[in-house]
Design a protein around this motif. Sequence first.
Motif, mmCIF file in Angstrom:
data_model
loop_
_atom_site.group_PDB
_atom_site.id
_atom_site.type_symbol
_atom_site.label_atom_id
_atom_site.label_comp_id
_atom_site.label_asym_id
_atom_site.label_seq_id
_atom_site.Cartn_x
_atom_site.Cartn_y
_atom_site.Cartn_z
ATOM 1 N N VAL A 63 31.763 42.376 70.861
ATOM 2 C CA VAL A 63 31.176 41.850 72.088
ATOM 3 C C VAL A 63 30.041 40.897 71.772
ATOM 4 O O VAL A 63 29.865 39.871 72.405
ATOM 5 C CB VAL A 63 30.629 42.995 72.964
ATOM 6 C CG1 VAL A 63 30.553 42.565 74.400
ATOM 7 C CG2 VAL A 63 31.468 44.239 72.805
ATOM 8 N N THR A 64 29.245 41.236 70.766
ATOM 9 C CA THR A 64 28.026 40.480 70.515
ATOM 10 C C THR A 64 28.287 39.159 69.816
ATOM 11 O O THR A 64 27.387 38.347 69.692
ATOM 12 C CB THR A 64 27.063 41.310 69.657
ATOM 13 O OG1 THR A 64 27.793 41.798 68.527
ATOM 14 C CG2 THR A 64 26.501 42.472 70.418
ATOM 15 N N THR A 145 36.209 59.335 64.347
ATOM 16 C CA THR A 145 36.135 58.090 63.583
ATOM 17 C C THR A 145 34.893 57.293 63.951
ATOM 18 O O THR A 145 34.289 56.663 63.090
ATOM 19 C CB THR A 145 37.388 57.230 63.792
ATOM 20 O OG1 THR A 145 37.703 57.215 65.179
ATOM 21 C CG2 THR A 145 38.544 57.767 63.017
ATOM 22 N N ALA A 146 34.495 57.332 65.239
ATOM 23 C CA ALA A 146 33.290 56.592 65.626
ATOM 24 C C ALA A 146 32.075 57.181 64.926
ATOM 25 O O ALA A 146 31.233 56.454 64.384
ATOM 26 C CB ALA A 146 33.101 56.627 67.138
ATOM 27 N N ILE A 147 31.996 58.514 64.891
ATOM 28 C CA ILE A 147 30.849 59.150 64.234
ATOM 29 C C ILE A 147 30.871 58.846 62.736
ATOM 30 O O ILE A 147 29.842 58.523 62.137
ATOM 31 C CB ILE A 147 30.853 60.671 64.506
ATOM 32 C CG1 ILE A 147 30.512 60.930 65.975
ATOM 33 C CG2 ILE A 147 29.864 61.386 63.613
ATOM 34 C CD1 ILE A 147 30.722 62.352 66.398
ATOM 35 N N ALA A 148 32.063 58.888 62.120
ATOM 36 C CA ALA A 148 32.158 58.628 60.684
ATOM 37 C C ALA A 148 31.669 57.228 60.364
ATOM 38 O O ALA A 148 30.907 57.022 59.417
ATOM 39 C CB ALA A 148 33.600 58.781 60.212
ATOM 40 N N ASP A 149 32.096 56.266 61.171
ATOM 41 C CA ASP A 149 31.687 54.883 60.963
ATOM 42 C C ASP A 149 30.171 54.758 61.053
ATOM 43 O O ASP A 149 29.523 54.135 60.214
ATOM 44 C CB ASP A 149 32.371 54.018 62.027
ATOM 45 C CG ASP A 149 32.089 52.555 61.839
ATOM 46 O OD1 ASP A 149 31.011 52.122 62.268
ATOM 47 O OD2 ASP A 149 32.926 51.852 61.258
ATOM 48 N N TRP A 150 29.606 55.410 62.061
ATOM 49 C CA TRP A 150 28.176 55.299 62.284
ATOM 50 C C TRP A 150 27.393 56.008 61.180
ATOM 51 O O TRP A 150 26.388 55.495 60.678
ATOM 52 C CB TRP A 150 27.827 55.872 63.655
ATOM 53 C CG TRP A 150 26.434 55.578 64.052
ATOM 54 C CD1 TRP A 150 25.922 54.364 64.390
ATOM 55 C CD2 TRP A 150 25.362 56.502 64.106
ATOM 56 N NE1 TRP A 150 24.592 54.481 64.649
ATOM 57 C CE2 TRP A 150 24.227 55.778 64.495
ATOM 58 C CE3 TRP A 150 25.252 57.878 63.873
ATOM 59 C CZ2 TRP A 150 22.983 56.379 64.646
ATOM 60 C CZ3 TRP A 150 24.025 58.475 64.028
ATOM 61 C CH2 TRP A 150 22.903 57.731 64.415
ATOM 62 N N VAL A 151 27.865 57.209 60.788
ATOM 63 C CA VAL A 151 27.193 57.965 59.730
ATOM 64 C C VAL A 151 27.160 57.153 58.435
ATOM 65 O O VAL A 151 26.165 57.144 57.709
ATOM 66 C CB VAL A 151 27.893 59.322 59.521
ATOM 67 C CG1 VAL A 151 27.513 59.928 58.185
ATOM 68 C CG2 VAL A 151 27.531 60.271 60.638
ATOM 69 N N VAL A 187 26.383 50.577 66.356
ATOM 70 C CA VAL A 187 26.878 51.485 67.398
ATOM 71 C C VAL A 187 28.076 50.909 68.156
ATOM 72 O O VAL A 187 29.121 51.560 68.249
ATOM 73 C CB VAL A 187 25.739 51.917 68.354
ATOM 74 C CG1 VAL A 187 26.291 52.628 69.564
ATOM 75 C CG2 VAL A 187 24.769 52.825 67.632
ATOM 76 N N PRO A 188 27.993 49.651 68.677
ATOM 77 C CA PRO A 188 29.183 49.134 69.387
ATOM 78 C C PRO A 188 30.400 49.032 68.474
ATOM 79 O O PRO A 188 31.531 49.289 68.907
ATOM 80 C CB PRO A 188 28.749 47.751 69.873
ATOM 81 C CG PRO A 188 27.429 47.480 69.308
ATOM 82 C CD PRO A 188 26.857 48.729 68.775
ATOM 83 N N GLU A 193 35.738 50.940 66.542
ATOM 84 C CA GLU A 193 36.629 51.515 65.538
ATOM 85 C C GLU A 193 37.241 52.817 66.034
ATOM 86 O O GLU A 193 38.427 53.072 65.828
ATOM 87 C CB GLU A 193 35.900 51.767 64.214
ATOM 88 C CG GLU A 193 36.801 52.548 63.271
ATOM 89 C CD GLU A 193 36.443 52.438 61.810
ATOM 90 O OE1 GLU A 193 35.397 51.859 61.496
ATOM 91 O OE2 GLU A 193 37.228 52.934 60.985
ATOM 92 N N GLY A 194 36.422 53.627 66.736
ATOM 93 C CA GLY A 194 36.934 54.879 67.274
ATOM 94 C C GLY A 194 38.061 54.633 68.260
ATOM 95 O O GLY A 194 39.125 55.252 68.191
ATOM 96 N N ALA A 195 37.841 53.657 69.173
ATOM 97 C CA ALA A 195 38.852 53.359 70.192
ATOM 98 C C ALA A 195 40.121 52.835 69.536
ATOM 99 O O ALA A 195 41.243 53.230 69.882
ATOM 100 C CB ALA A 195 38.300 52.330 71.173
#
Lengths: 231, 260
Positions: A63-64, A145-151, A187-188, A193-195
Motif C-alpha cells: 500500500v505504501t 504466518t503474519a506473526i512469523a514475518d513480524w517476529v 506490520v502491513p 504475507e499472512g493473507a
Amino acid sequence: MHIFEGFLPSPWWQAWFVISIPVILYGMYKLNKLVSERREVVPLLAVAGAFIFVLSSLKLPSVTGSSSHPTGTGMAAILFGPAITAVLGTIVLLYQAIFLAHGGITTLGANAASMAIIGPLVAYMFYKAASKAGMNFYLNVFLATAIADWVTYVVTSLQLALAFPSASGGILGSFTAFAGIFATTQVPLAIMEGALTALIMKYVVQIKSDVLVDLNVLTNSTVAKLKEAMQ
Amino acid sequence: MAHILDDYAVMSPLRYKNNWLKIAIVTFGLLVGVSSNSPLVPFIIAICMSFATIYFGKIPASFYLKIMAAPAGFVLVSAIIIAFFFGEGAKLFSFDLSGFTLGVSSAGLDMAFLVLARTLGGMSCLFFLSLTTPMIELFSVLKATKLPDSVLEIAMMMYRYIFVFLDVAMGIKYAQSVRLGYKDFKTSFRSMVMLGTNLFIRSWEQGEKIFVSMNARCYDGKLIMLDEKRPVRLPELILTVAYFMLVILTFYFTRGASVL
C-alpha cells in the motif's frame, strides 16, 4: 529481513553462528532420519525449497509504495515443521546471498537465526496451539504466518541493537530505534504475507488437498469439513 | 525480479580458475574486513575485489554498480540510526525534534562510516565469488566438507528447480500483467495469490515426477559429479599473495585506530 555482509561486528556474527549451528545440525539429523525412512521426500523437499526461494523473490504489492518480499518460511514451517525448515531456510539464505546479493556469508548465522529458525518456530508453535484450540484453519494460517514475518523483523532489530548499543539508552535504546523503523514498517507487509499464505492454502485445499493430508498438516475429516464450508 | 548473478558467473573467464584459490581470497577478505578497526582496510578490499571482478572477471561495470546499489537502502537507514544513537561525547551537531534532542557524536559518525565500509568490502568479496563461480563449481567444494549427503542432494536439486520455477513464475506473471492483472492493489493481490498457488501445486507435482523419473534411472540417493582439476598458476599466486600482503600491512598499520 537480510542483514548485509560485513554489517555485524566481530563478536556478534560469530555469536549468532554459535546459536544457529546446533539448531541446523538438529534439523539435518531430523532430515537424515526422514530421508532414510522415506526416500521420496528428497525431491519434494528440494522443490519446496526452490518454491520458498522463488516466492521470496516475488515482490509483494504494497500500500505504501515501498516494495518488499514475503519470507515464505512461515508457510514452510506449517508444512514441514520447524526443524526441517531451519535446514531448507538456511540453504535458501545461502542461495539468496550468492545469487541475489541479499544477505551475506558472515551474517548468515544471524540471518538464519531470525529467518530460518526463530520466525518459523514461532509460526509453528502458534499454528499448533491454535489448531488445538479449534481455530478456523485459514485464520490460523493467516495469523501464524503474519506473526512469523513480524517476529523475524523484531529479531533482526534485536540483533542490530545488540551489536550497536546506544550510548545513552544502552541496548534497549537502540532496540527501540531499530524496531521503531523496521518493525513498524513491516506490520502491513506481515499482514499481506499472512493473507497471501492463507489464500494460497485455500486454493491448495480446493485443488490438491491430499498434499496437506500427506504432510500431516490436516486430517481427512478437517479437509472434508473445509471443502463443505466452501460449497 | 532480481538478477540472478549465476548467469554472469557461467560466462565469466574466471570460472575456469581454481575454486579453492577463489574461496581462499574471498574468505580472507570477509574475515579481515569484518575484524578491522579502520574503514581503510575494507575500502582497499572493496577496490581490489571490484577491480578483479570487473577487469579479470569481465563483468560489465554498469551492471556491477547497479548490484552494488542494491543493499544501499537497508545499509543507509541502519548507518543513520547508528550515527545518531551510537557513541557518546561531544556532539558534532544536534537538533530538537518535538522535545527530543537528536545529535551525532564523532564516535557515532566513525562507527557509521566503519559499518558502511565493512558492508562495502564484504559485498564486493561476495560479488567476486558469485559473479565468477557458478554454483555447480561450489558443489564440488561442498562435497569435500562433512555435510550429510541428503542436505547436499536437496541443495543441488533445489538449485536446478529454482531456475525452472523462476521461468514458470515469470511466464505466469507476464500473462497476468498483459491481462491487466496488476492494474491496482486489489487485482494485483489476487493475481499474486493465484501465482503463488499455481507455483506451489506445480512444484509439488514436479517433485513427484522427478522422483519417479530418477528412480527409473537407478537413483540411489547420490548424484555424482565430475570434479575437474585446475592447478593454480604462478601469476595468479603472485597476484593473490601481493593482495594479501597489501591488506595485511594496511590492517597492521591501522590497528590502533580509535574506533572500538
